[in-house]
Design an enzyme around this catalytic site. Structure first.
Site, PDB file in Angstrom:
ATOM      1  N   SER A 194       0.801  -1.231   0.000  1.00 36.23           N
ATOM      2  CA  SER A 194       0.000   0.000   0.000  1.00 36.23           C
ATOM      3  C   SER A 194       0.832   1.279   0.000  1.00 36.23           C
ATOM      4  O   SER A 194       0.310   2.356  -0.283  1.00 36.23           O
ATOM      5  CB  SER A 194      -0.925   0.029   1.218  1.00 36.23           C
ATOM      6  OG  SER A 194      -1.911  -0.959   1.103  1.00 36.23           O
ATOM      7  N   LYS A 251       0.705   3.362  -3.006  1.00 31.77           N
ATOM      8  CA  LYS A 251      -0.472   4.189  -3.302  1.00 31.77           C
ATOM      9  C   LYS A 251      -0.175   5.689  -3.215  1.00 31.77           C
ATOM     10  O   LYS A 251      -0.818   6.496  -3.891  1.00 31.77           O
ATOM     11  CB  LYS A 251      -1.618   3.839  -2.334  1.00 31.77           C
ATOM     12  CG  LYS A 251      -2.136   2.424  -2.502  1.00 31.77           C
ATOM     13  CD  LYS A 251      -3.113   2.053  -1.378  1.00 31.77           C
ATOM     14  CE  LYS A 251      -3.572   0.614  -1.509  1.00 31.77           C
ATOM     15  NZ  LYS A 251      -4.389   0.178  -0.351  1.00 31.77           N
ATOM     16  N   TYR A 259      -2.017  -2.569 -10.843  1.00 38.25           N
ATOM     17  CA  TYR A 259      -2.117  -2.390  -9.384  1.00 38.25           C
ATOM     18  C   TYR A 259      -1.281  -3.439  -8.645  1.00 38.25           C
ATOM     19  O   TYR A 259      -0.520  -3.114  -7.720  1.00 38.25           O
ATOM     20  CB  TYR A 259      -3.596  -2.478  -8.983  1.00 38.25           C
ATOM     21  CG  TYR A 259      -3.878  -2.369  -7.518  1.00 38.25           C
ATOM     22  CD1 TYR A 259      -3.875  -1.137  -6.867  1.00 38.25           C
ATOM     23  CD2 TYR A 259      -4.160  -3.503  -6.760  1.00 38.25           C
ATOM     24  CE1 TYR A 259      -4.150  -1.037  -5.515  1.00 38.25           C
ATOM     25  CE2 TYR A 259      -4.434  -3.411  -5.402  1.00 38.25           C
ATOM     26  CZ  TYR A 259      -4.431  -2.179  -4.787  1.00 38.25           C
ATOM     27  OH  TYR A 259      -4.705  -2.088  -3.436  1.00 38.25           O
ATOM     28  N   TYR A 291      -4.261   2.893   7.493  1.00 43.84           N
ATOM     29  CA  TYR A 291      -5.518   2.147   7.494  1.00 43.84           C
ATOM     30  C   TYR A 291      -6.473   2.756   8.533  1.00 43.84           C
ATOM     31  O   TYR A 291      -6.429   3.960   8.742  1.00 43.84           O
ATOM     32  CB  TYR A 291      -5.260   0.653   7.748  1.00 43.84           C
ATOM     33  CG  TYR A 291      -4.302   0.045   6.761  1.00 43.84           C
ATOM     34  CD1 TYR A 291      -4.546   0.096   5.385  1.00 43.84           C
ATOM     35  CD2 TYR A 291      -3.139  -0.571   7.195  1.00 43.84           C
ATOM     36  CE1 TYR A 291      -3.659  -0.470   4.477  1.00 43.84           C
ATOM     37  CE2 TYR A 291      -2.247  -1.144   6.290  1.00 43.84           C
ATOM     38  CZ  TYR A 291      -2.511  -1.084   4.935  1.00 43.84           C
ATOM     39  OH  TYR A 291      -1.641  -1.626   4.042  1.00 43.84           O
ATOM     40  N   VAL A 298       1.225  -3.857   3.792  1.00 44.73           N
ATOM     41  CA  VAL A 298       1.078  -5.143   4.492  1.00 44.73           C
ATOM     42  C   VAL A 298       2.309  -6.036   4.440  1.00 44.73           C
ATOM     43  O   VAL A 298       2.331  -7.097   5.066  1.00 44.73           O
ATOM     44  CB  VAL A 298      -0.138  -5.952   3.995  1.00 44.73           C
ATOM     45  CG1 VAL A 298      -1.439  -5.310   4.408  1.00 44.73           C
ATOM     46  CG2 VAL A 298      -0.060  -6.204   2.514  1.00 44.73           C
TER      47      VAL A 298
END
Lengths: 314, 314, 314, 314
Positions: B68, B71, B198, B250, B268
């Protein structure tokens, strides 16, 4: 031919005339071009009794795709193929109160299996349980089952509708992958293959007479009075009719149970399969839908008839 | 070299020793075999200052996938490619309070666009906006951007991890098809192609030094003090850091803001990119995750350092 | 007086003129007659610097009730009364993405404590933690705290507004009883007593100058530069400003963080308390609200000023 | 006395013996001391036929509070007092799939009226519609109705249970204030007064014989075969039985419909009212509840009997 039958036959023209205008307040499903093209004001009905008597009204020969109505029969076939225990390991028995394509409860409620076999998520799970070595074979088995139930070997599915859904059904794809993530669709199950079968059986074309014949068999506990043989285990038919009553009309099922009180299942092409237990199978079609996705004139027609004939099972 | 820098350098061994045991209470992400194999008790950190001074602690050379963390950079690239208006037509600016892979708000809240670019749904939408004539070309553009930011042309993505995710990421597929249904992914966008990009950018491999270098550029408003040039528009960097503070950890983002008070983004695989505005870029890794999906020892380490060094921006 | 200050002072008339028309697109809160009567097009602002310099613009003397702005100060008082651990046993640290009076997450997310102290549920929980042997005494302690922060002993609460809310705030009552059921409000806590204190502190009347003074103290880490003394523990002020940034503008907090980038808290009477860390306290009022419940012209004014003056903390 | 009756009478001891052990897996409701004291392994049943024949088994004389079972009769009384249109302006007809005390759909689904009259929110709304110039008078009217239905003037409510609920029912209070906020409870309606009536009718004490008598009247469309008179409009009885089938067993209603297939309503004191249309009224009690709040042994007993006697209405 009893009094009620004569009453229905003589009243039908008036009932159709009274209910047809409700179509003005609805519209055909718009998401598939083929469905959107349906004649908005069509309204047809067939009643079939155990002795073969039939009442046809309005556009009862109009052909339409079964859409969600097929879920009743894929449930029956999955039960025949797998038994109750295996089916209900993958799908629950509860109404949801949510839209038919909702994913809320899949995310919010453990164990993440669809609440019932008549919402989209549940029907996709059920479809994955029907035997067949390929999507084509599974589709063929479902078609054979529909033909047997409808007593018409010419029944097929509309490939244009099926392909159209396959090309655009992103929400159903989303549901199916969610089910895959939750292990409702098993490791060996290919999502696209299950969906192709699902789109095929939703696109099976019938008319009111076909639905009435299917309904008559359900009305008689799986026994086909016209062919004089037991087609389905009575217990599975009981299960199917229970779900039709509690979940068959999307999230207007409770209201239909209060107002009409008979097992029924609707589809977004405007069809409704209804059952007057022990008496009649009924097929209705009216492509203009209300906000819940049910045939707006069709619902009105069934409610009128149920009240007039005192059909509620309660 | 100022006092704080010396304090950090001399305290680091103790901080690592204090924080490493927290890993016992967590576990590496299990859903990808490659991630599950990560050494649970690894803990590494790199701090990089604008003058090039660097503090490395523990397993700072350990290579891991960004997950992540990527991102943040796909958001920056999408902003560069499309501008603010086009990006925020497809993704919102609000924290959600829900799990990173939740679909609840997509169904419940109009207009059905992802709440922010750092949850999975939002990041998939953002990825669809990055230019490229093919998934390979888009992936290559992202890689080039990461290499520029990290100052290391050898950076690549781990094909095993990417393929592994591609084979099993049913929930992300479900999210992506939901986005397609909501027109967040546009008509011309192929879901599988977006997902392949992705998965590729999530699988880009870095170590703490790479993250620290990337963070240093964010800490300096897009200016790379080591290469002495402006790499990114300052406004976009501001946007990225704001999202890192409000949504970067998160649904423990609010807690991290209260306890550490600096922009950070976790992945993660156990990595955390953190920024001490105007001062340092920080890379941390610790594969054992807490229940929210953040590196359990890494979070503890950053919170400790922030309190000791008074880094909170509030 | 530095350049920025002169720039602000000279630009203010134009900014007010530019932002005032946005009020046309909003309306004052309608649920309390007193609030509904507010002049829709009012727009006022006060900036206060550490040296006592003040810029007043528009309707800066207009008196209004703090409403949700008071939640920042009840949080501070609850922290002073109980410490961090006790407060955060009853309320979380996460933004929700839901409406300020939503109950969804209380039902859906374990352990059923409010997500943060700035949504209604959280603020009610926080209010229950403020010491006082009776609602009157607790109200008086809160008032004393507000007077100290605002440097004005004449501050009081509007009994008409408080009674009006008490008479009609069914949703807040519903929230409070839910909290009682979840043991967030403890066994010895009387729901109506907590609510009466809550309605009282929401009804405390201030003008922009008061808010600016309160904001200046937050901007200086709890130190009052005008009185030359530390009024609040710096850590608690840090906590308050963090929540203002992540949750202060209802579910437009993320957007305000991206566009203005400064800690702020709004109220449904149209007030906004904003903080430029280390520099200014700001009070704004504009009773016409947008759909999220924030002053529509006030938000626009703060965003304009933040961009022009480069205030974002990111 | 027909064959089935003899079969039931002779099989009952075995059925009770088979079902009683299921109580081990459940527990009495714990939230009211009076309920928690109930004998966990009690199991009783009464069947009553139209000719007055009665089968009593196990603890059929055990007195217990009706709890949610009373909702069937307050619905009937509200229909008698107001007619269908007025009642269904305040409460819907759909099953929810949520817990009986859930507030989710009240917040999420317009127009914010309770989904049906058998969840707590709906039953509180229905209670508000029953005529009476005071809570005492309304309670008395409900009691008179229950006595008429049960054919026993000695029926009363347990004040200890009612007061105990009144003192602790924070979730129901939360629901009621939410309903007030949504205008389901009208302006002139006092929440505490409605709740006091609600707690009173939930605390009405009956035994299995009483429930069987009430059920017999429902089984006969509102006609009391023992008193030889029509007590209730047949249409309202139909409505009540439909809701019992679709929503009567909390969120296990669908499962009970599949497995037993008869209208039934459970209460958290362990009672179940069941109806075999045209044939029997049934009262069951077994205080140990399953996770959904239904008598664990009682459900098992009814499912066993329904299968053995082929009672499903489907």
């Amino acid at each position: 031919m009893n009094d009620q039958w004569r009453f229905i036959a003589s009243s039908m023209p008036q009932w159709l005339e009274d209910c047809r205008p409700y179509a003005h307040n609805g519209s055909p499903a718009a998401y598939i071009p083929e469905l959107a093209k349906a004649p908005k004001e069509a309204l047809g009905i067939t009643l079939l009794a155990a002795d073969g008597s039939m009442i046809n009204g309005g556009d009862s020969s109009f052909m339409f795709t079964m859409q969600s109505i097929s879920k009743v029969f894929t449930l029956l076939l999955a039960l025949i193929d797998n038994g109750e225990e295996a089916v209900f390991a993958k799908v629950g028995m509860e109404p949801t109160g949510d839209d038919f394509n909702s994913m809320l409860k899949l995310e919010l409620v453990e164990p993440g299996i669809p609440f019932n076999p008549l919402i989209n998520a549940g029907a996709i799970a059920v479809t994955s349980l029907i035997r067949g070595s390929s999507p084509a074979e599974t589709t063929e088995r479902i078609l054979a089952f529909m033909r047997l139930m409808a007593g018409d070997d010419s029944i097929g599915y509309n490939e244009t509708v099926s392909s159209s859904e396959a090309a655009t059904a992103y929400r159903n794809r989303s549901l199916a992958y969610f089910l895959k993530d939750n292990n409702v669709l098993e490791a060996h199950t290919d999502v696209e293959q299950v969906l192709s079968v699902y789109f095929n059986h939703c696109a099976i074309e019938v008319n009111c007479r076909h639905l009435a014949r299917m309904g008559l068999i359900l009305a008689n506990g799986g026994f086909d009075p016209l062919a004089n043989r037991q087609l389905l285990p009575r217990r599975y038919v009981q299960i199917a009719k229970t779900f039709m009553l509690t979940c068959g009309m999307y999230n207007a099922s409770g209201e239909f149970a209060i107002k009409a009180g008979i097992p029924a299942k609707s589809g977004v092409a405007g069809g409704i399969l209804a059952v007057v237990p022990g008496q009649y199978g009924i097929g209705v079609v009216g492509p203009a839908l209300d906000q819940r996705g049910n045939s707006i004139a069709g619902v009105r027609l069934l409610e009128t008839m149920s009240v007039e004939c005192d059909w509620s099972i309660f």
